[in-house]
Write a protein that holds these residues in place. Structure first.
Motif, PDB file in Angstrom:
ATOM      1  N   UNK A  85      77.909  10.438  10.780  1.00 28.50           N
ATOM      2  CA  UNK A  85      78.802  11.597  10.730  1.00 28.50           C
ATOM      3  C   UNK A  85      78.719  12.302   9.376  1.00 28.50           C
ATOM      4  N   UNK A  86      78.586  11.523   8.305  1.00 21.71           N
ATOM      5  CA  UNK A  86      78.487  12.137   6.966  1.00 21.71           C
ATOM      6  C   UNK A  86      77.203  12.964   6.859  1.00 21.71           C
ATOM      7  N   UNK A  87      76.105  12.415   7.383  1.00 23.95           N
ATOM      8  CA  UNK A  87      74.830  13.149   7.356  1.00 23.95           C
ATOM      9  C   UNK A  87      74.970  14.450   8.147  1.00 23.95           C
ATOM     10  N   UNK A  88      75.598  14.342   9.327  1.00 26.73           N
ATOM     11  CA  UNK A  88      75.748  15.534  10.176  1.00 26.73           C
ATOM     12  C   UNK A  88      76.678  16.577   9.557  1.00 26.73           C
ATOM     13  N   UNK A  89      77.738  16.125   8.902  1.00 22.73           N
ATOM     14  CA  UNK A  89      78.663  17.077   8.253  1.00 22.73           C
ATOM     15  C   UNK A  89      77.910  17.845   7.166  1.00 22.73           C
ATOM     16  N   UNK A  90      77.147  17.089   6.385  1.00 19.12           N
ATOM     17  CA  UNK A  90      76.387  17.730   5.291  1.00 19.12           C
ATOM     18  C   UNK A  90      75.396  18.768   5.846  1.00 19.12           C
ATOM     19  N   UNK A  91      74.621  18.349   6.867  1.00 18.11           N
ATOM     20  CA  UNK A  91      73.612  19.269   7.432  1.00 18.11           C
ATOM     21  C   UNK A  91      74.281  20.481   8.082  1.00 18.11           C
ATOM     22  N   UNK A  92      75.391  20.236   8.780  1.00 17.54           N
ATOM     23  CA  UNK A  92      76.099  21.346   9.437  1.00 17.54           C
ATOM     24  C   UNK A  92      76.580  22.358   8.406  1.00 17.54           C
ATOM     25  N   UNK A  93      77.116  21.871   7.285  1.00 14.97           N
ATOM     26  CA  UNK A  93      77.576  22.793   6.229  1.00 14.97           C
ATOM     27  C   UNK A  93      76.394  23.604   5.691  1.00 14.97           C
ATOM     28  N   UNK A  94      75.277  22.939   5.460  1.00 14.43           N
ATOM     29  CA  UNK A  94      74.088  23.642   4.937  1.00 14.43           C
ATOM     30  C   UNK A  94      73.667  24.760   5.892  1.00 14.43           C
ATOM     31  N   UNK A  95      73.613  24.434   7.190  1.00 17.68           N
ATOM     32  CA  UNK A  95      73.168  25.427   8.188  1.00 17.68           C
ATOM     33  C   UNK A  95      74.172  26.569   8.308  1.00 17.68           C
ATOM     34  N   UNK A  96      75.456  26.236   8.297  1.00 17.05           N
ATOM     35  CA  UNK A  96      76.475  27.294   8.421  1.00 17.05           C
ATOM     36  C   UNK A  96      76.355  28.298   7.276  1.00 17.05           C
ATOM     37  N   UNK A  97      76.116  27.784   6.072  1.00 20.29           N
ATOM     38  CA  UNK A  97      76.005  28.687   4.917  1.00 20.29           C
ATOM     39  C   UNK A  97      74.707  29.494   4.984  1.00 20.29           C
ATOM     40  N   UNK A  98      73.589  28.798   5.265  1.00 22.07           N
ATOM     41  CA  UNK A  98      72.285  29.478   5.235  1.00 22.07           C
ATOM     42  C   UNK A  98      72.058  30.419   6.405  1.00 22.07           C
ATOM     43  N   UNK A  99      72.482  29.982   7.601  1.00 22.31           N
ATOM     44  CA  UNK A  99      72.096  30.751   8.801  1.00 22.31           C
ATOM     45  C   UNK A  99      73.235  31.529   9.456  1.00 22.31           C
ATOM     46  N   UNK A 100      74.474  31.216   9.093  1.00 22.20           N
ATOM     47  CA  UNK A 100      75.587  31.879   9.786  1.00 22.20           C
ATOM     48  C   UNK A 100      76.583  32.531   8.831  1.00 22.20           C
ATOM     49  N   UNK A 101      76.148  32.707   7.596  1.00 23.21           N
ATOM     50  CA  UNK A 101      77.026  33.372   6.618  1.00 23.21           C
ATOM     51  C   UNK A 101      78.394  32.690   6.533  1.00 23.21           C
ATOM     52  N   UNK A 102      78.367  31.368   6.685  1.00 22.01           N
ATOM     53  CA  UNK A 102      79.571  30.514   6.613  1.00 22.01           C
ATOM     54  C   UNK A 102      80.570  30.748   7.751  1.00 22.01           C
ATOM     55  N   UNK A 103      80.134  31.470   8.801  1.00 17.82           N
ATOM     56  CA  UNK A 103      80.995  31.660   9.978  1.00 17.82           C
ATOM     57  C   UNK A 103      80.638  30.612  11.028  1.00 17.82           C
ATOM     58  N   UNK A 104      81.595  30.287  11.869  1.00 20.49           N
ATOM     59  CA  UNK A 104      81.316  29.312  12.934  1.00 20.49           C
ATOM     60  C   UNK A 104      80.856  30.083  14.174  1.00 20.49           C
ATOM     61  N   UNK A 105      79.683  29.684  14.742  1.00 16.84           N
ATOM     62  CA  UNK A 105      79.209  30.374  15.944  1.00 16.84           C
ATOM     63  C   UNK A 105      80.225  30.286  17.081  1.00 16.84           C
ATOM     64  N   UNK A 106      80.114  31.246  18.016  1.00 17.99           N
ATOM     65  CA  UNK A 106      81.113  31.330  19.084  1.00 17.99           C
ATOM     66  C   UNK A 106      80.540  31.080  20.483  1.00 17.99           C
ATOM     67  N   UNK A 107      79.315  30.530  20.551  1.00 24.20           N
ATOM     68  CA  UNK A 107      78.793  30.195  21.875  1.00 24.20           C
ATOM     69  C   UNK A 107      78.380  28.725  21.890  1.00 24.20           C
ATOM     70  N   UNK A 108      78.421  28.153  23.085  1.00 26.26           N
ATOM     71  CA  UNK A 108      78.016  26.751  23.217  1.00 26.26           C
ATOM     72  C   UNK A 108      76.566  26.591  22.761  1.00 26.26           C
ATOM     73  N   UNK A 109      75.708  27.536  23.179  1.00 25.74           N
ATOM     74  CA  UNK A 109      74.275  27.453  22.852  1.00 25.74           C
ATOM     75  C   UNK A 109      74.049  27.362  21.343  1.00 25.74           C
ATOM     76  N   UNK A 110      74.769  28.175  20.590  1.00 18.24           N
ATOM     77  CA  UNK A 110      74.589  28.150  19.124  1.00 18.24           C
ATOM     78  C   UNK A 110      75.276  26.945  18.496  1.00 18.24           C
ATOM     79  N   UNK A 111      76.443  26.611  19.014  1.00 16.30           N
ATOM     80  CA  UNK A 111      77.193  25.492  18.425  1.00 16.30           C
ATOM     81  C   UNK A 111      76.419  24.176  18.535  1.00 16.30           C
ATOM     82  N   UNK A 112      75.789  23.939  19.693  1.00 16.48           N
ATOM     83  CA  UNK A 112      75.112  22.644  19.870  1.00 16.48           C
ATOM     84  C   UNK A 112      73.833  22.521  19.034  1.00 16.48           C
ATOM     85  N   UNK A 113      73.428  23.601  18.392  1.00 15.55           N
ATOM     86  CA  UNK A 113      72.279  23.492  17.468  1.00 15.55           C
ATOM     87  C   UNK A 113      72.711  22.876  16.135  1.00 15.55           C
TER      88      UNK A 113
END
Ligand code: SF4
Length: 213
Positions: A85-113
């Motif tokens: 879970x710690x690894x996933x939290x770290x990676x998720x934060x990195x992706x949210x900042x780099x690819x989503x401008x720190x916003x949380x995606x709003x579709x299942x397709x994007x969220x499960x990535x």
């Protein structure tokens, strides 16, 4: 007829739990996503104890980018599968900042990535944030629906597939929250409160097991 049944079922649950909402502790959308990710194979209570402290430090995805994984582990090491879970939290934060401008995606397709975000995580997130017509079929919901007259299924996954066809924005209401609370506090695994249950007359489990014991 079945649709009417579902509407009545949902309405009765809403009467029982008029203020139903997720029991997870969070202060913003990002923290909600992380809390749901952490709650896999853990109780909301355990996750909340950890997050009342952790979320003083992890407020935005940028905070997660600045943390290293071992630091995250120190906060969450009382939660099951904390290493992953710690690894996933770290990676998720990195992706949210780099690819989503720190916003949380709003579709299942994007969220499960996002690492650690499974389809159930995505459904719960969207149900809580947008009242989207999804229901998290956990073991409680699976048990309740099988005890009642509504499904006859072998696993939460099978139940999930079956009920996803029934519920729409029009009829699900707050069902994702009320069903979980009903399973958690009323139709409890060992000692269901059948004497005060509004569904007792239709309940398969009551007829077959409880009334004969
Ligand atoms: S009647 Fe009892 S077993 Fe059936 S749904 Fe209600 S609480 Fe659960």
């Amino acid at each position: 007829m079945f649709k009417k049944d579902i509407l009545e079922f949902a309405a009765k649950l809403n009467e029982m739990f008029p203020d139903a909402k997720t029991e997870l502790y969070y202060n913003n959308e990002f923290q909600l996503l992380i809390a749901i990710l952490m709650s896999a194979q853990a109780t909301d209570k355990q996750v909340n104890i950890v997050n009342r402290n952790f979320f003083n430090f992890l407020i935005t995805p940028e905070d997660g980018v600045k943390m290293d994984t071992d630091y995250i582990k120190e906060f969450i090491n009382s939660i099951s599968f904390f290493n992953n879970k710690a690894v996933n939290i770290k990676k998720t934060c990195d992706i949210l900042v780099k690819e989503h401008n720190s916003q949380i995606p709003r579709t299942i397709e994007e969220l499960v990535k996002l690492p650690g975000v499974w389809i159930k995580t995505a459904k719960v997130f969207l149900a809580v944030i947008e009242d989207a017509p999804y229901i998290w079929v956990d073991t409680h919901v699976h048990r309740v629906l099988n005890r009642l007259w509504l499904v006859n299924t072998k696993s939460p996954l099978e139940t999930d597939k079956k009920i996803s066809k029934w519920f729409t924005k029009e009829n699900h209401g707050m069902l994702h929250n009320t069903l979980v609370l009903f399973g958690r506090y009323h139709c409890i695994a060992r000692k269901p409160k059948c004497e005060t249950c509004p569904f007792v007359e239709k309940c398969k489990h009551y007829k077959k097991v409880i009334s004969k014991s």
